[in-house]
Design a protein around this motif. Structure first.
Motif, PDB file in Angstrom:
ATOM      1  N   MET A 150       0.820  -1.144   0.133  1.00  0.00           N
ATOM      2  CA  MET A 150       0.123   0.172  -0.019  1.00  0.00           C
ATOM      3  C   MET A 150       0.765   1.092  -0.061  1.00  0.00           C
ATOM      4  O   MET A 150       0.352   2.321  -0.655  1.00  0.00           O
ATOM      5  CB  MET A 150      -0.896   0.096   1.147  1.00  0.00           C
ATOM      6  CG  MET A 150      -2.306  -1.053   1.335  1.00  0.00           C
ATOM      7  SD  MET A 150      -3.491  -1.118   2.280  1.00  0.00           S
ATOM      8  CE  MET A 150      -4.206   0.533   2.055  1.00  0.00           C
ATOM      9  N   VAL A 151       2.143   1.394   0.711  1.00  0.00           N
ATOM     10  CA  VAL A 151       2.808   2.399   0.672  1.00  0.00           C
ATOM     11  C   VAL A 151       3.520   2.599  -0.772  1.00  0.00           C
ATOM     12  O   VAL A 151       3.535   3.639  -1.306  1.00  0.00           O
ATOM     13  CB  VAL A 151       4.222   2.068   1.720  1.00  0.00           C
ATOM     14  CG1 VAL A 151       5.270   3.243   1.216  1.00  0.00           C
ATOM     15  CG2 VAL A 151       3.411   2.365   3.067  1.00  0.00           C
ATOM     16  N   ALA A 152       3.613   1.484  -1.373  1.00  0.00           N
ATOM     17  CA  ALA A 152       4.271   1.808  -2.625  1.00  0.00           C
ATOM     18  C   ALA A 152       3.292   2.171  -3.849  1.00  0.00           C
ATOM     19  O   ALA A 152       3.604   2.873  -4.391  1.00  0.00           O
ATOM     20  CB  ALA A 152       4.704   0.416  -3.213  1.00  0.00           C
ATOM     21  N   LYS A 153       2.089   1.622  -3.535  1.00  0.00           N
ATOM     22  CA  LYS A 153       0.748   2.148  -4.250  1.00  0.00           C
ATOM     23  C   LYS A 153       0.485   3.501  -4.096  1.00  0.00           C
ATOM     24  O   LYS A 153       0.157   4.117  -5.109  1.00  0.00           O
ATOM     25  CB  LYS A 153      -0.350   0.927  -4.075  1.00  0.00           C
ATOM     26  CG  LYS A 153      -1.634   1.183  -5.159  1.00  0.00           C
ATOM     27  CD  LYS A 153      -1.162   0.530  -6.575  1.00  0.00           C
ATOM     28  CE  LYS A 153      -2.477   0.265  -7.285  1.00  0.00           C
ATOM     29  NZ  LYS A 153      -2.126  -0.087  -8.446  1.00  0.00           N
ATOM     30  N   ARG A 154       0.176   3.748  -2.925  1.00  0.00           N
ATOM     31  CA  ARG A 154      -0.168   4.868  -2.618  1.00  0.00           C
ATOM     32  C   ARG A 154       0.894   6.223  -2.741  1.00  0.00           C
ATOM     33  O   ARG A 154       0.493   7.312  -3.119  1.00  0.00           O
ATOM     34  CB  ARG A 154      -0.775   5.127  -1.098  1.00  0.00           C
ATOM     35  CG  ARG A 154      -1.902   4.187  -0.990  1.00  0.00           C
ATOM     36  CD  ARG A 154      -3.323   4.866  -1.083  1.00  0.00           C
ATOM     37  NE  ARG A 154      -3.523   6.334  -0.316  1.00  0.00           N
ATOM     38  CZ  ARG A 154      -3.945   5.789   0.898  1.00  0.00           C
ATOM     39  NH1 ARG A 154      -4.144   4.883   1.449  1.00  0.00           N
ATOM     40  NH2 ARG A 154      -3.823   7.005   1.615  1.00  0.00           N
ATOM     41  N   GLY A 155       1.906   5.937  -2.566  1.00  0.00           N
ATOM     42  CA  GLY A 155       3.064   6.895  -2.550  1.00  0.00           C
ATOM     43  C   GLY A 155       3.781   6.856  -4.056  1.00  0.00           C
ATOM     44  O   GLY A 155       4.678   7.743  -4.160  1.00  0.00           O
ATOM     45  N   ASN A 156       3.265   6.053  -4.851  1.00  0.00           N
ATOM     46  CA  ASN A 156       3.884   6.154  -6.075  1.00  0.00           C
ATOM     47  C   ASN A 156       5.340   5.565  -6.118  1.00  0.00           C
ATOM     48  O   ASN A 156       6.210   6.234  -6.965  1.00  0.00           O
ATOM     49  CB  ASN A 156       3.778   7.265  -6.955  1.00  0.00           C
ATOM     50  CG  ASN A 156       3.753   7.177  -8.302  1.00  0.00           C
ATOM     51  OD1 ASN A 156       3.586   5.754  -9.001  1.00  0.00           O
ATOM     52  ND2 ASN A 156       4.167   8.196  -9.075  1.00  0.00           N
ATOM     53  N   TYR A 157       5.718   4.673  -5.248  1.00  0.00           N
ATOM     54  CA  TYR A 157       7.213   4.393  -5.006  1.00  0.00           C
ATOM     55  C   TYR A 157       7.385   2.994  -5.872  1.00  0.00           C
ATOM     56  O   TYR A 157       6.391   2.093  -6.165  1.00  0.00           O
ATOM     57  CB  TYR A 157       7.665   3.972  -3.731  1.00  0.00           C
ATOM     58  CG  TYR A 157       7.513   5.236  -2.788  1.00  0.00           C
ATOM     59  CD1 TYR A 157       8.661   6.050  -2.840  1.00  0.00           C
ATOM     60  CD2 TYR A 157       6.614   5.470  -1.837  1.00  0.00           C
ATOM     61  CE1 TYR A 157       8.692   7.098  -1.956  1.00  0.00           C
ATOM     62  CE2 TYR A 157       6.636   6.563  -1.003  1.00  0.00           C
ATOM     63  CZ  TYR A 157       7.707   7.404  -1.115  1.00  0.00           C
ATOM     64  OH  TYR A 157       7.987   8.458  -0.166  1.00  0.00           O
ATOM     65  N   SER A 158       8.581   2.765  -6.378  1.00  0.00           N
ATOM     66  CA  SER A 158       8.967   1.562  -7.070  1.00  0.00           C
ATOM     67  C   SER A 158       8.647   0.327  -5.952  1.00  0.00           C
ATOM     68  O   SER A 158       9.057   0.786  -4.790  1.00  0.00           O
ATOM     69  CB  SER A 158      10.383   1.464  -7.489  1.00  0.00           C
ATOM     70  OG  SER A 158      10.566   0.017  -7.621  1.00  0.00           O
ATOM     71  N   LEU A 159       8.057  -0.854  -6.359  1.00  0.00           N
ATOM     72  CA  LEU A 159       7.848  -1.967  -5.181  1.00  0.00           C
ATOM     73  C   LEU A 159       9.326  -2.113  -4.729  1.00  0.00           C
ATOM     74  O   LEU A 159       9.296  -2.661  -3.358  1.00  0.00           O
ATOM     75  CB  LEU A 159       6.971  -2.795  -5.996  1.00  0.00           C
ATOM     76  CG  LEU A 159       6.919  -4.321  -5.142  1.00  0.00           C
ATOM     77  CD1 LEU A 159       6.036  -3.894  -3.786  1.00  0.00           C
ATOM     78  CD2 LEU A 159       6.083  -5.082  -5.755  1.00  0.00           C
ATOM     79  N   MET A 160      10.334  -2.312  -5.438  1.00  0.00           N
ATOM     80  CA  MET A 160      11.565  -2.812  -4.979  1.00  0.00           C
ATOM     81  C   MET A 160      12.155  -1.865  -3.994  1.00  0.00           C
ATOM     82  O   MET A 160      13.202  -2.263  -3.176  1.00  0.00           O
ATOM     83  CB  MET A 160      12.565  -3.168  -6.099  1.00  0.00           C
ATOM     84  CG  MET A 160      11.992  -4.451  -7.132  1.00  0.00           C
ATOM     85  SD  MET A 160      11.864  -5.964  -6.067  1.00  0.00           S
ATOM     86  CE  MET A 160       9.959  -6.047  -5.804  1.00  0.00           C
ATOM     87  N   ARG A 161      12.064  -0.474  -4.378  1.00  0.00           N
ATOM     88  CA  ARG A 161      12.541   0.318  -3.364  1.00  0.00           C
ATOM     89  C   ARG A 161      12.015   0.464  -2.084  1.00  0.00           C
ATOM     90  O   ARG A 161      12.647   0.722  -1.162  1.00  0.00           O
ATOM     91  CB  ARG A 161      12.333   1.924  -4.185  1.00  0.00           C
ATOM     92  CG  ARG A 161      13.050   2.904  -3.376  1.00  0.00           C
ATOM     93  CD  ARG A 161      14.603   2.728  -4.058  1.00  0.00           C
ATOM     94  NE  ARG A 161      15.280   4.067  -3.504  1.00  0.00           N
ATOM     95  CZ  ARG A 161      16.121   4.194  -2.565  1.00  0.00           C
ATOM     96  NH1 ARG A 161      16.350   2.986  -1.857  1.00  0.00           N
ATOM     97  NH2 ARG A 161      16.650   5.288  -2.374  1.00  0.00           N
TER      98      ARG A 161
END
Length: 465
Positions: A150-161
């Motif tokens: 959810m952090v990756a999705k909502r924050g628009n971060y790379s999943l691996m990051r």
């Protein structure tokens, strides 16, 4: 803590299901792994079927009777699902409760507000390390994955990051820091001091997790740029919620299993009497099953009720939470079946036989033996137990600090290059929605970095201790 000696484990070990020599066993291992990788990557066969067929090839090439190979596979599958499967199911239910109640949004919003941009991977590695201190790796994964996705999705971060730092925090704690089972067994086998090993383990773990987590995640995100898989993100019910649980109660619900398991570990260390009533109580409430079950039950009152959920909505919520994990359970179980067949064929013993005459420094020997068994069997615990048993005589005459470093060298080696014979490999692959090559380029390399960096730091510390 309950003492578990390598001699006891060796005495209980069953006879290998095949009488094949070392060369034949080595060829069988390579053939089984090659079949699994080829079926998944070339023929796009489902991982569960590929692991099953690869196990049969392994047994056939090793000369094991087919019925015994099948029995080993089903035993390993059943043991893995019985241990990890229930935890995955409870974690999925808790994740669905967090999502539908709005609790996960509350956690994610707070994390995004307090730690944004470049600091996010560091926040994730810190959270994972704290949560991973008392938890088995698999329990930490099922607790953290919904937040990571959810952090990756909502924050628009790379999943691996975001995901790699979280996995690194969990894995480093699992391999290097007591009270995890692997380090405890190694401590007992070589007669190391628990407190000294814990202190040195934390000292080694900090730079290791930084390099394998936030630093490596920059490169992993470039190599494998994938979004968070929607199918693995717990989806909130379609209706908008007028209210949601507060940050404090939500965080307390997530951390409840951590507190219970850490309490069990501390009680085991302080009391160290299996017959003591207090220790027996904490052994029950601090077990992963009871700890996660308690979190789910508490979540009914801290998550669902504040969000206005009635009791009639609980059963449908559980059903929706369990639906996406059926495939994961089968794949992880099949990975455990393949691992068990390797062990029953005598692959671990083969590595021990080959390595027993190596003439190299004790710490490096311990690391290399653990690496070899980890690569051959896929089990970090088997690698730790076997390597500790082999190098235990070398601990004679060592100082307190040196024996602690010997334990850490074993733990570091046991984490080397997780691949298709490790159930954890399939757990990460499925939760992150990766294919086999992507998992190798991210998770497997991260595990190797942990192993090499931690092993190197142990050797450096040996120069001054």
């Amino acid at each position: 803590m309950t003492r578990l000696s390598v001699e006891m484990l060796a005495a209980d070990a069953p006879e290998p299901i095949t009488s094949a020599g070392h060369a034949q066993l080595g060829i069988a291992v390579l053939a089984g792994i090659a079949v699994i990788v080829l079926l998944i990557t070339k023929f796009k066969l489902h991982a569960f079927l590929s692991l099953t067929l690869g196990t049969l090839v392994l047994g056939a090439v090793a000369g094991a009777p087919l019925d015994k190979a099948i029995a080993s596979f089903t035993t390993g599958l059943g043991t893995t699902v019985a241990g990890v499967g229930v935890l995955i199911a409870l974690g999925a239910i808790l994740g669905k409760m967090l999502a539908d109640s709005g609790g996960a949004d509350q956690i994610v919003d707070t994390i995004l507000e307090k730690a944004g941009g470049r600091s996010m991977p560091w926040a994730m590695v810190l959270i994972a390390s704290v949560i991973g201190l008392p938890l088995f790796f698999e329990v930490g994964v099922v607790l953290l994955i919904p937040v990571v996705l959810m952090v990756a999705k909502r924050g628009n971060y790379s999943l691996m990051r975001i995901g790699i730092p979280a996995l690194a925090g969990l894995s480093v704690m699992h391999g290097l820091v007591p009270p995890h089972p692997g380090p405890l067994v190694a401590i007992d086998a070589v007669g190391a001091n628990l407190g000294v090993t814990l202190a040195l383990g934390v000292l080694v773990a900090i730079p290791t997790v930084i390099i394998a987590g936030p630093v490596f995640s920059r490169y992993a995100a470039r190599w494998v740029d994938v979004p968070a898989p929607d199918r693995m993100i717990p989806q909130r019910a379609s209706e908008e919620l007028e209210k949601r649980p507060g940050f404090g109660p939500t965080l307390a619900t997530i951390l409840l299993p951590v507190v219970l398991m850490l309490s069990k570990a501390l009680v085991d260390i302080v009391i160290d009497d299996p017959e003591n009533l207090t220790q027996r109580v904490f052994d029950v409430i601090g077990s992963p099953l009871i700890a996660l079950l308690a979190s789910v039950l508490v979540g009914i009152f801290t998550l669902l009720r504040p969000a206005g959920f009635g009791k009639e909505r609980l059963s449908p919520l559980v059903e929706r939470g369990l639906a996406p994990i059926a495939g994961i359970l089968l794949i992880v179980g099949a990975g455990g079946g393949f691992k068990q067949t390797l062990i029953d064929c005598g692959v671990g013993q083969m590595v021990l036989d080959i390595s027993k005459d190596w003439s190299i420094p004790a710490l490096l020997l311990a690391w290399l033996i653990a690496v070899a068994i980890r690569l051959a069997t896929g089990s970090a615990t088997v690698a730790t137990i076997s390597a500790a048993g082999l190098v235990a005589p070398l601990a004679e005459g060592m100082s307190t600090g040196e024996t602690a470093l010997l334990v850490l060298a074993i733990g570091a080696g046991s984490l080397f290059f997780s691949h298709v014979n490790d159930a954890g490999f399939w757990l990460v692959k499925e939760y992150f929605g990766l294919d086999v090559p992507q998992t190798l380029k991210t998770w497997s390399i991260m595990e190797t970095i942990i192993s090499v960096v931690a092993g190197g730091l142990v050797l450096l510390l040996s120069l001054v201790i």
